[in-house]
Structure formats: structure tokens, C-alpha cells
Design an enzyme around this catalytic site. Structure first.
Site, mmCIF file in Angstrom:
data_model
loop_
_atom_site.group_PDB
_atom_site.id
_atom_site.type_symbol
_atom_site.label_atom_id
_atom_site.label_comp_id
_atom_site.label_asym_id
_atom_site.label_seq_id
_atom_site.Cartn_x
_atom_site.Cartn_y
_atom_site.Cartn_z
ATOM 1 N N LYS A 110 -15.292 -5.657 -26.048
ATOM 2 C CA LYS A 110 -16.333 -4.631 -26.272
ATOM 3 C C LYS A 110 -17.442 -5.200 -27.152
ATOM 4 C CE LYS A 110 -15.756 -1.511 -29.638
ATOM 5 N NZ LYS A 110 -16.871 -1.411 -30.603
ATOM 6 N N ASN A 111 -17.057 -5.888 -28.226
ATOM 7 C CA ASN A 111 -18.059 -6.315 -29.203
ATOM 8 C C ASN A 111 -18.813 -7.562 -28.777
ATOM 9 O OD1 ASN A 111 -17.361 -4.108 -30.620
ATOM 10 N ND2 ASN A 111 -16.160 -5.176 -32.180
ATOM 11 N N ARG B 250 -23.883 3.190 -32.614
ATOM 12 C CA ARG B 250 -24.626 2.313 -33.531
ATOM 13 C C ARG B 250 -25.123 1.073 -32.805
ATOM 14 N NH1 ARG B 250 -25.171 0.570 -38.722
ATOM 15 N NH2 ARG B 250 -25.120 -1.682 -39.000
ATOM 16 N N CYS C 192 -21.321 6.482 -39.778
ATOM 17 C CA CYS C 192 -20.212 6.963 -38.949
ATOM 18 C C CYS C 192 -19.003 7.081 -39.873
ATOM 19 C CB CYS C 192 -19.948 6.012 -37.796
ATOM 20 S SG CYS C 192 -19.304 4.462 -38.344
ATOM 21 N N ARG D 293 -23.289 2.184 -43.133
ATOM 22 C CA ARG D 293 -23.697 1.170 -42.131
ATOM 23 C C ARG D 293 -25.218 1.100 -41.991
ATOM 24 N NH1 ARG D 293 -19.661 1.421 -37.106
ATOM 25 N NH2 ARG D 293 -20.246 -0.772 -36.972
ATOM 26 N N PRO D 294 -25.911 0.687 -43.038
ATOM 27 C CA PRO D 294 -27.364 0.535 -42.956
ATOM 28 C C PRO D 294 -27.747 -0.625 -42.025
ATOM 29 C CG PRO D 294 -26.547 -0.385 -45.008
ATOM 30 C CD PRO D 294 -25.365 0.261 -44.337
ATOM 31 N N LEU E 4 -30.454 -5.403 -43.206
ATOM 32 C CA LEU E 4 -30.461 -6.852 -42.934
ATOM 33 C C LEU E 4 -31.095 -7.146 -41.568
ATOM 34 C CD1 LEU E 4 -26.929 -7.767 -44.325
ATOM 35 C CD2 LEU E 4 -29.157 -8.054 -45.447
ATOM 36 N N ASP F 31 -11.363 -4.858 -38.098
ATOM 37 C CA ASP F 31 -11.040 -4.030 -36.927
ATOM 38 C C ASP F 31 -9.550 -4.012 -36.614
ATOM 39 O OD1 ASP F 31 -14.054 -4.911 -35.076
ATOM 40 O OD2 ASP F 31 -13.681 -3.581 -36.772
ATOM 41 N N VAL G 29 -14.849 -4.974 -46.107
ATOM 42 C CA VAL G 29 -16.035 -5.006 -45.244
ATOM 43 C C VAL G 29 -16.734 -3.653 -45.161
ATOM 44 C CG1 VAL G 29 -16.867 -5.491 -42.895
ATOM 45 C CG2 VAL G 29 -15.062 -6.909 -43.908
ATOM 46 N N ARG H 107 -13.691 4.708 -26.316
ATOM 47 C CA ARG H 107 -14.904 3.922 -26.565
ATOM 48 C C ARG H 107 -14.598 2.431 -26.530
ATOM 49 N NH1 ARG H 107 -18.321 5.553 -31.686
ATOM 50 N NH2 ARG H 107 -19.375 3.713 -30.837
#
Ligand code: EPZ
Length: 419
Positions: free
Chosen positions: A22-23, A94, A118, A123-124, A127, A306, A328, A398
Site C-alpha cells: 500500500k505504502n 492523508r 488522524c 501529522r503536519p 517538512l 506500522d 514516531v 484501507r
């Protein structure tokens, strides 16, 4: 919202094939915005997040074709006919923000809503924006939107305060069409970064150093279409490793790159789980009696955040005192109260969970709060006595393709109840 009804399942046994990552596929779909030619992506998992990204491509004017039979997604973005992404799509996921770099690079302008926070944290995207600004973009933030403009992006030296995966990906995708050289230092080194880099290189981008903490990119004028196979999902593989361990089972996991799973393998072996590497991946045999362990999540190649929730489920029934520290994300213990309701003995002390292993968990009704929390509750339910209902399983869909089918194939007693 749908639920899974899960009975105590005994030892899981058999073989399971892992799907595409997925990522990895989400940023790679975003990268197809960089060319007007056709890209064919293979080994794509049919996840709801992938559908959202597909819809985002179409929202920008691209066409997509999904062939479920051979898990192939074909994308052509001949023209991008608007620079503002739909709020609804950005609010859903996101990862939609990964379209910012490519659209800015191709169109010279992009307007996207800031991703909401979330369950796991604020989770800005500071960066991401720092990188795009360094490449010459004028960035305005107003009413929850980011509006970035740049006639032509120019290469720059960018140092990331934190090796953010998404920021590294967004900056890479903007820099490949910038004028001159870009150096990204202290960048993320996850396997998904390398997969994106390989995809971009196959389109004609000039990138060196992906997988190390410094990536060098020489911008080119345009990129062509390509075809690419997505790497296997290391987090799905890790989730099935825990499924084998927590049920004291014997499971062969195929289509897995064990090199991507070293931290999880090391920690499971430390707990006493037997892992043998095979030609197609690995074989995981649960231990009669596991040892307590401590785990600290870190950016790759450290222990993956994760996998934290899934590990806590296993440690909840591992005798002794186990300590898990989440470095994290600032709020990634939402699964803990649900596990406590199943009888786990877990206390949260700021960024650490102190887990006193109990003999057995007991089934009850629990709720998934995010993707990996949902997976952890399903794993706990497999080993718990009685019946567990895991609600809000849309979170799980998801990121896990046919999770219940795959588990049933290993002997798990799990039923999906839509509703
Ligand atoms: C990616 O998210 C993954 N998602 C996440 O997987 C994963 O947990 C995360 O990387 C870390 O490995 C995808 O790839 C789609 P980050 P991302 O930017 O890119 C802070 C899952 O379960 N940060 O590396 O959003 C941030 O708040 C999901 O599959 C900033 O402060 O992660 C977080 O604390 C969950 N400013 C930390 O860095 C920024 O501009 C890591 O975030 C960006 C990030």
C-alpha cells in the site's frame, strides 16, 4: 460500517501470499501525474486507499483502468485540467497530499486542502512545504488550504529535520522536473522510497542514493510513461508473522522480501518465535512459551511503527513484562484501551506501553480506530477465548487486501458481516 466476527481459532497453518505494498503504490500512483504518457502498474492491491488515489488522478483529469484479474492499474494523465484537488478526496486520505509535488512540478501551481490529523497524531506537512519552498515555490496557507506556485522549480539542497517518508516522496516528485540538481539530506530510507525512486528512474528521472540518507536528483525536462511491479507489502507480511506467532501456528508466507523485515524478524526471534527464510519468503512457527521483549519504533531500518500495534497484541499474551515505546507518532496507542477490554494488562506511560503478559484474552466487542489498530484487534481475537466482534472494519480494508479470506485460508474462524 461492517464488522468481523472472530472465534478463537487455534493454531493457524498453511501458506499465505502477500499482496503489493500500500505504502509503495500510493506515491507511485501520484507520480503518474508527472507524465502525459501511459503508466502500467502491476501487483497493485485492491485497497480502498488505492481507489481514493485513483479517483484523485481522475479528479485532476487523468484516466485510470483497473484490471482486477491481473492486479494491474493503467493510468494516463494526458492533461491536468485543474490545479485544485477535491476537498472530499483530500479529506479521505492523508496520502492524497502526495499529489502536491507532481502537480506543482507539471503545472507550476497546485491547491490542496491540508490533510486533517488522524487517529494516530496531528501529522503536519511542514517538512513537505519546507522542501517545496526550497525548490522555489511560493506557498500560501489559508482557510486550511495550501496554495503553491512556481513558474519553474529549481534544484536546491534540502535537509529534512526528520526523515519523513511523505516529505521525502513529495520533494522527490517535485525535484525530478526542477531545473538543476537537488540534494535531499536526512531523507527517509524505507523500501517504499526505493520503489518510488525506481519507478521515477524508469520514467527517465535522474536519481541517485535512494535507500541512503542522501538522495541526489538532476532535473529533466520531461518524463515518459513506464510499467512497474510494486514491491510486496512488508507490513502485511509482518502482520501475518504475528498471526502465526500469537496462535502458536506454522505459516509459510510467500511473495515477501525478507530483507525488508529484518527488525520484525529480529524481535520475533528474540521472543522465541522460530523463523526460517525460504525461497519465496519465510516460514514462521510459534513458540510454546515466548520470552518477554522490549520494542522501540524508529524510522527504517529501525522497528516499524506500522508493526507496533500488532506486536502489542502478541505481547499482551506473552508472559512477563514487555515495554513498547512509540517514537514516531504521538498518539498511536488507540488499540490499547480496546485490548484492555479484552483482558490485557497494559499501562501507558507517555510514549511507552508497559505490557504484563496474561494467560488468555477474552472475546468481546471492540472497535478499530485506525488501520493497524484494527489489524491488532483481529490478531488478538484469533487467540482470545470466545467470540470477538471487531467493528468499523473499513479502517482495515484501507490497507489489507482480502484479509479475512487470507486468514480463513490459514484456518482462522473469521466472518465479515457488512452493515
Ligand atoms: C508514511 O506516512 C506511511 N503512510 C505510514 O503508514 C507510516 O506509519 C509512516 O510513513 C512512517 O513510516 C504512507 O506511506 C501512505 P512520516 P507519512 O511523514 O509519510 C512527522 C500505515 O499504517 N511529520 O514519515 O505520513 C509526523 O507527524 C500508515 O500504513 C512532521 O512532523 O509519515 C510523524 O510524527 C500509517 N512533519 C512522523 O513525522 C511533516 O511534514 C512520521 O511521519 C511530515 C511528518
Amino acid at each position: 460500517m461492517g464488522k468481523f466476527v472472530i472465534e478463537e481459532s487455534g493454531r493457524l497453518k498453511g501458506r499465505v501470499r502477500i499482496s503489493g505494498s500500500k505504502n509503495s503504490v500510493l506515491p507511485i500512483i501520484a507520480a503518474t501525474l508527472l507524465t502525459d504518457q501511459t503508466c502500467t502498474i502491476h501487483d497493485v492491491p485492491a485497497l480502498t486507499d488505492v481507489v481514493v488515489m485513483q479517483n484523485l488522478i481522475e479528479d485532476f483529469g487523468g484516466t485510470t483502468r483497473w484490471d482486477a484479474g491481473d492486479e494491474t492499474l493503467t493510468i494516463a494523465v494526458k492533461n491536468i485540467d485543474k490545479i485544485e484537488a477535491s476537498y472530499e478526496l483530500c479529506a479521505k486520505m492523508r496520502a492524497s497530499f502526495l499529489a502536491a509535488g507532481p502537480v506543482l512540478a507539471r503545472m507550476g501551481e497546485v491547491k490542496m486542502s491540508l490533510p486533517g490529523g488522524c487517529a494516530i497524531g496531528s501529522r503536519p506537512v511542514d517538512l513537505h512545504l519546507k522542501g517545496l519552498a526550497a525548490l522555489g515555490a511560493d506557498i500560501a496557507q489559508e482557510h486550511g488550504y495550501v496554495h503553491a506556485k512556481a513558474k519553474k522549480l529549481t534544484g536546491a539542497n534540502i535537509y529534512l529535520d526528520f526523515p519523513s517518508v511523505g516529505a521525502t516522496e513529495n520533494i522527490m516528485m517535485a525535484a525530478v522536473l526542477a531545473k538543476g540538481q537537488t540534494i535531499i539530506q536526512n531523507c527517509a530510507v524505507e523500501p517504499e522510497i526505493v520503489d518510488l525512486s525506481n519507478f521515477l528512474s524508469s520514467m527517465g528521472a535522474q536519481i541517485r542514493g535512494s535507500g541512503t540518507d542522501t538522495i541526489r536528483i538532476n532535473g529533466v525536462d520531461s518524463l515518459s510513461g513506464t510499467s512497474h511491479n510494486i514491491i510486496p507489502d512488508r507490513i502485511e507480511a509482518g502482520t501475518f508473522m504475528i498471526a502465526a506467532a500469537i496462535t502458536n501456528g506454522d505459516v509459510e508466507i510467500t511473495n515477501t522480501v525478507t530483507d525488508h523485515l529484518k527488525p520484525a524478524m529480529a524481535k520475533l526471534r528474540e521472543a522465541g518465535v522460530d523463523i526460517t527464510e525460504t525461497d519465496e519468503g519465510m516460514r514462521v512457527k510459534g513458540a510454546r512459551r515466548r520470552q518477554p521483549i522490549d520494542v522501540k519504533t524508529l524510522p527504517y531500518p529501525g522497528f516499524p511503527t506500522d508493526m507496533q500495534a500488532q506486536f502489542i497484541s502478541m505481547l499482551a499474551v506473552t508472559p512477563g513484562t514487555n515495554i513498547v515505546t512509540e517514537t514516531v507518532f504521538e498518539n498511536r496507542f488507540m488499540h490499547v484501551p480496546e485490548l484492555v477490554r479484552m483482558g490485557a494488562d497494559i499501562k501507558i506511560d507517555s510514549r511507552s506501553a508497559i505490557i504484563e503478559g496474561v494467560e488468555r484474552l477474552t472475546g468481546t466487542q471492540v472497535k478499530a480506530t485506525d488501520l493497524r489498530a484494527g489489524a491488532s484487534l483481529i490478531l488478538a481475537a484469533l487467540a482470545a477465548t470466545g467470540t470477538t466482534e471487531v467493528h468499523d472494519i473499513y479502517h482495515v480494508d484501507r490497507g489489507y487486501f482480502q484479509f479475512d479470506e487470507k486468514l480463513r485460508g490459514l484456518g482462522a474462524k473469521i466472518l465479515r458481516v457488512d452493515g
